[in-house]
Design an enzyme around this catalytic site. Structure first.
Site, PDB file in Angstrom:
ATOM      1  N   ARG A 162      -8.400   6.602   0.600  1.00 27.89           N
ATOM      2  CA  ARG A 162      -8.814   5.152   0.295  1.00 27.89           C
ATOM      3  C   ARG A 162     -10.435   4.803   0.782  1.00 27.89           C
ATOM      4  O   ARG A 162     -10.525   3.706   1.363  1.00 27.89           O
ATOM      5  CB  ARG A 162      -7.936   4.247   0.863  1.00 27.89           C
ATOM      6  CG  ARG A 162      -6.356   4.211   0.592  1.00 27.89           C
ATOM      7  CD  ARG A 162      -6.314   3.740  -0.941  1.00 27.89           C
ATOM      8  NE  ARG A 162      -4.922   3.609  -1.530  1.00 27.89           N
ATOM      9  CZ  ARG A 162      -4.382   4.646  -1.814  1.00 27.89           C
ATOM     10  NH1 ARG A 162      -4.701   5.825  -1.934  1.00 27.89           N
ATOM     11  NH2 ARG A 162      -3.027   4.355  -2.069  1.00 27.89           N
ATOM     12  N   SER A 237      -0.837  -2.418  -0.893  1.00 27.11           N
ATOM     13  CA  SER A 237      -0.698  -2.023   0.534  1.00 27.11           C
ATOM     14  C   SER A 237      -1.629  -2.803   1.116  1.00 27.11           C
ATOM     15  O   SER A 237      -2.823  -2.750   0.861  1.00 27.11           O
ATOM     16  CB  SER A 237      -1.045  -0.445   0.519  1.00 27.11           C
ATOM     17  OG  SER A 237      -0.063   0.235  -0.167  1.00 27.11           O
ATOM     18  N   GLU A 333      -6.664  -1.832   4.771  1.00 19.71           N
ATOM     19  CA  GLU A 333      -6.877  -1.350   3.392  1.00 19.71           C
ATOM     20  C   GLU A 333      -7.757  -2.257   2.478  1.00 19.71           C
ATOM     21  O   GLU A 333      -8.415  -1.913   1.470  1.00 19.71           O
ATOM     22  CB  GLU A 333      -5.782  -0.861   2.788  1.00 19.71           C
ATOM     23  CG  GLU A 333      -5.960   0.250   1.559  1.00 19.71           C
ATOM     24  CD  GLU A 333      -5.346   0.071   0.332  1.00 19.71           C
ATOM     25  OE1 GLU A 333      -5.744  -0.534  -0.639  1.00 19.71           O
ATOM     26  OE2 GLU A 333      -4.217   0.698   0.141  1.00 19.71           O
TER      27      GLU A 333
HETATM   28  N1  EPU Z   1       8.828   3.026   4.286  1.00 24.25           N
HETATM   29  C1  EPU Z   1       9.537   2.374   5.173  1.00 24.25           C
HETATM   30  N2  EPU Z   1       9.747   0.955   4.951  1.00 24.25           N
HETATM   31  C2  EPU Z   1       9.292   0.190   3.826  1.00 24.25           C
HETATM   32  C3  EPU Z   1       8.720   1.201   2.700  1.00 24.25           C
HETATM   33  C4  EPU Z   1       8.358   2.472   2.936  1.00 24.25           C
HETATM   34  O1  EPU Z   1       9.996   2.683   6.298  1.00 24.25           O
HETATM   35  O2  EPU Z   1       9.550  -0.939   3.448  1.00 24.25           O
HETATM   36  C5  EPU Z   1       8.355   4.524   4.694  1.00 24.25           C
HETATM   37  C6  EPU Z   1       9.463   5.377   3.930  1.00 24.25           C
HETATM   38  O3  EPU Z   1       9.629   6.383   4.761  1.00 24.25           O
HETATM   39  C7  EPU Z   1       8.650   5.673   2.673  1.00 24.25           C
HETATM   40  C8  EPU Z   1       7.483   5.821   3.237  1.00 24.25           C
HETATM   41  O4  EPU Z   1       7.237   4.644   3.979  1.00 24.25           O
HETATM   42  O5  EPU Z   1       9.110   7.094   2.482  1.00 24.25           O
HETATM   43  C9  EPU Z   1       6.175   5.668   2.163  1.00 24.25           C
HETATM   44  O6  EPU Z   1       6.582   4.647   1.339  1.00 24.25           O
HETATM   45  P1  EPU Z   1       5.717   4.707  -0.202  1.00 24.25           P
HETATM   46  O7  EPU Z   1       6.185   5.779  -0.918  1.00 24.25           O
HETATM   47  O8  EPU Z   1       6.281   3.381  -0.844  1.00 24.25           O
HETATM   48  O9  EPU Z   1       4.280   4.659  -0.025  1.00 24.25           O
HETATM   49  P2  EPU Z   1       3.285   4.006   1.079  1.00 24.25           P
HETATM   50  O10 EPU Z   1       2.709   5.025   2.079  1.00 24.25           O
HETATM   51  O11 EPU Z   1       3.798   2.883   1.651  1.00 24.25           O
HETATM   52  C10 EPU Z   1       1.382   4.874  -0.462  1.00 24.25           C
HETATM   53  C11 EPU Z   1      -0.007   3.799  -0.900  1.00 24.25           C
HETATM   54  C12 EPU Z   1       0.322   3.085  -2.226  1.00 24.25           C
HETATM   55  C13 EPU Z   1       1.040   3.956  -3.183  1.00 24.25           C
HETATM   56  C14 EPU Z   1       2.063   4.731  -2.666  1.00 24.25           C
HETATM   57  C15 EPU Z   1       3.067   5.676  -3.497  1.00 24.25           C
HETATM   58  C16 EPU Z   1      -1.458   3.621   0.942  1.00 24.25           C
HETATM   59  C17 EPU Z   1      -2.137   2.741   1.807  1.00 24.25           C
HETATM   60  N3  EPU Z   1      -0.571   3.152   0.169  1.00 24.25           N
HETATM   61  O12 EPU Z   1       2.045   3.867   0.173  1.00 24.25           O
HETATM   62  O13 EPU Z   1      -0.735   2.536  -2.757  1.00 24.25           O
HETATM   63  O14 EPU Z   1       1.576   3.208  -4.380  1.00 24.25           O
HETATM   64  O15 EPU Z   1       1.875   5.433  -1.415  1.00 24.25           O
HETATM   65  O16 EPU Z   1       2.208   6.815  -3.856  1.00 24.25           O
HETATM   66  O17 EPU Z   1      -1.846   4.886   0.697  1.00 24.25           O
HETATM   67  C18 EPU Z   1      -2.189   0.496  -2.483  1.00 24.25           C
HETATM   68  O18 EPU Z   1      -3.084   1.473  -2.177  1.00 24.25           O
HETATM   69  O19 EPU Z   1      -2.347  -0.861  -2.603  1.00 24.25           O
HETATM   70  C19 EPU Z   1      -0.888   1.307  -2.817  1.00 24.25           C
HETATM   71  C20 EPU Z   1       0.033   0.365  -3.226  1.00 24.25           C
END
Ligand code: EPU
Length: 337
Positions: A162, A237, A333
């Site tokens: 990012r 995010s 972010e």
């Molecule tokens: N999780 C929780 N609680 C929640 C949601 C998630 O504990 O309410 C944990 C779970 O363990 C889950 C992990 O967080 O497995 C990861 O969650 P998720 O796959 O939704 O991805 P993220 O790390 O929260 C990142 C990107 C997103 C992107 C998703 C999918 C960043 C800052 N964000 O989110 O990007 O869509 O992966 O690849 O890296 C954005 O940048 O605006 C964005 C939405």
């Protein structure tokens, strides 16, 4: 001047958080010629794309230039690849759909990300195991100060998680007028290992997916977890996932054996900020119209009339609590104006 410059423009409809703020001056540019015109104006400037990664804590006292430079075209083709060029103002998901219609592979995992093409390299968008820089070829930008055009290669952009040169040394200095990406023509290598992609494909009975299937699976996953900004204000995010050393993470496991992580190089790993925020008790929290989305703890939401300053205070309180509980600093972010 042929470009219309509006005074006291309300910005609510121009950013996905939907916070109340106005710009002293506002202009939308559809071509490089229009851009050159507005760059002659003397005001302090801010470039806006889809407005999906920023929030306003105050009125903007200068000129906001909305990049609406359009156009999608193939500019080169080899046996295996195609280079597609898109204007900086093209809506990102429209580009994704266009590539899928033409059966060009590489953007399917990045389906439905809000924002514009010009913003994609700035924060190196990414989702479901694919980061934008993997398809990036080069871009053209115009320096706001001088109006001089410059081509940026992948090395020039210095992409990170990012992150890119445009968030650091060149922050606020360039407008991205067009982006070129390199896509596959055939035998598309698919990225299916992140999260629920395989499960969704299985549920749909698809054993040998193509790029359209992957795109549709990603759209299903995103829509089920992330709020639609046209319904609830948000900027995706809000924080980056913190990257820590492996030994720090292993230390954490003693207290939090279920803390998840993803490898980020050999010595470091990423901890999902959503997990930390949820574990700290913030998921679903709401104060006035500012809140933490009940279905995904990494997304801060505006339920209607939150102000930028309320949003900012909520973000700060979350950061402080994650630091107090886990000793981990969370970095925003989203760009704060
Ligand atoms: N999780 C929780 N609680 C929640 C949601 C998630 O504990 O309410 C944990 C779970 O363990 C889950 C992990 O967080 O497995 C990861 O969650 P998720 O796959 O939704 O991805 P993220 O790390 O929260 C990142 C990107 C997103 C992107 C998703 C999918 C960043 C800052 N964000 O989110 O990007 O869509 O992966 O690849 O890296 C954005 O940048 O605006 C964005 C939405």
């Amino acid at each position: 001047m042929s470009v219309r410059v509006i005074e006291h423009q309300d910005l609510q409809q121009y950013h996905t958080f939907g916070l109340r703020a106005e710009a002293s001056y506002f202009a939308e540019v559809h071509s490089q010629a229009e851009l050159s015109e507005v760059l002659k104006l003397p005001h302090q400037r801010l470039i806006l794309g889809g407005g999906s990664n920023l929030f306003f804590t105050r009125n903007y006292p200068g000129l906001i230039i909305r990049n609406a430079i359009g156009g999608i075209q193939v500019i080169a083709e080899s046996q295996e690849h195609v280079i597609v060029e898109a204007g900086g103002g093209v809506v990102w998901h429209e580009l994704v759909q266009w590539t899928i219609q033409h059966n060009y592979g590489g953007l399917e995992n990045l389906s439905l990300i809000p924002g514009t093409v010009g913003a994609a390299p700035i924060q190196n968008i990414g989702a479901y195991g694919v980061e934008f820089d993997t398809v990036f070829y080069q871009l053209e930008g115009i320096e706001l100060e001088t109006g001089i055009k410059r081509t940026f290669t992948r090395t020039d952009c210095d992409f990170g998680y990012r992150d890119s040169i445009f968030k650091r040394d060149l922050k606020g200095k360039y407008i991205v007028t067009s982006v070129q990406i390199r896509l596959t023509l055939d035998n598309h290598p698919l990225s299916l290992n992140y999260g629920d992609i395989r499960n969704v494909l299985l549920e749909r009975g698809i054993a040998e997916p193509g790029i359209r299937d992957v795109s549709e699976a990603v759209i299903e996953i995103r829509s089920s977890k992330l709020p639609d900004p046209s319904v609830i204000g948000n900027a995706g995010s809000f924080f980056k996932n913190p990257i820590v050393t492996r030994s720090f993470y292993e230390g954490m496991l003693a207290d939090y054996p279920d803390m998840p992580s993803y490898a980020a190089g050999e010595e470091r790993c990423k901890i999902p900020a959503a997990w930390l925020i949820e574990r700290a008790g913030w998921k679903g929290y709401r104060i006035g119209d500012a809140g933490v989305y009940p279905k995904h703890a990494l997304v801060l939401v505006n339920y209607g009339h939150a102000t930028g300053s309320q949003m900012y205070h909520l973000a700060q309180a979350i950061q402080q609590s994650i630091l107090d509980i886990f000793g981990i600093p969370l970095e925003s972010e989203v760009n704060m104006i």
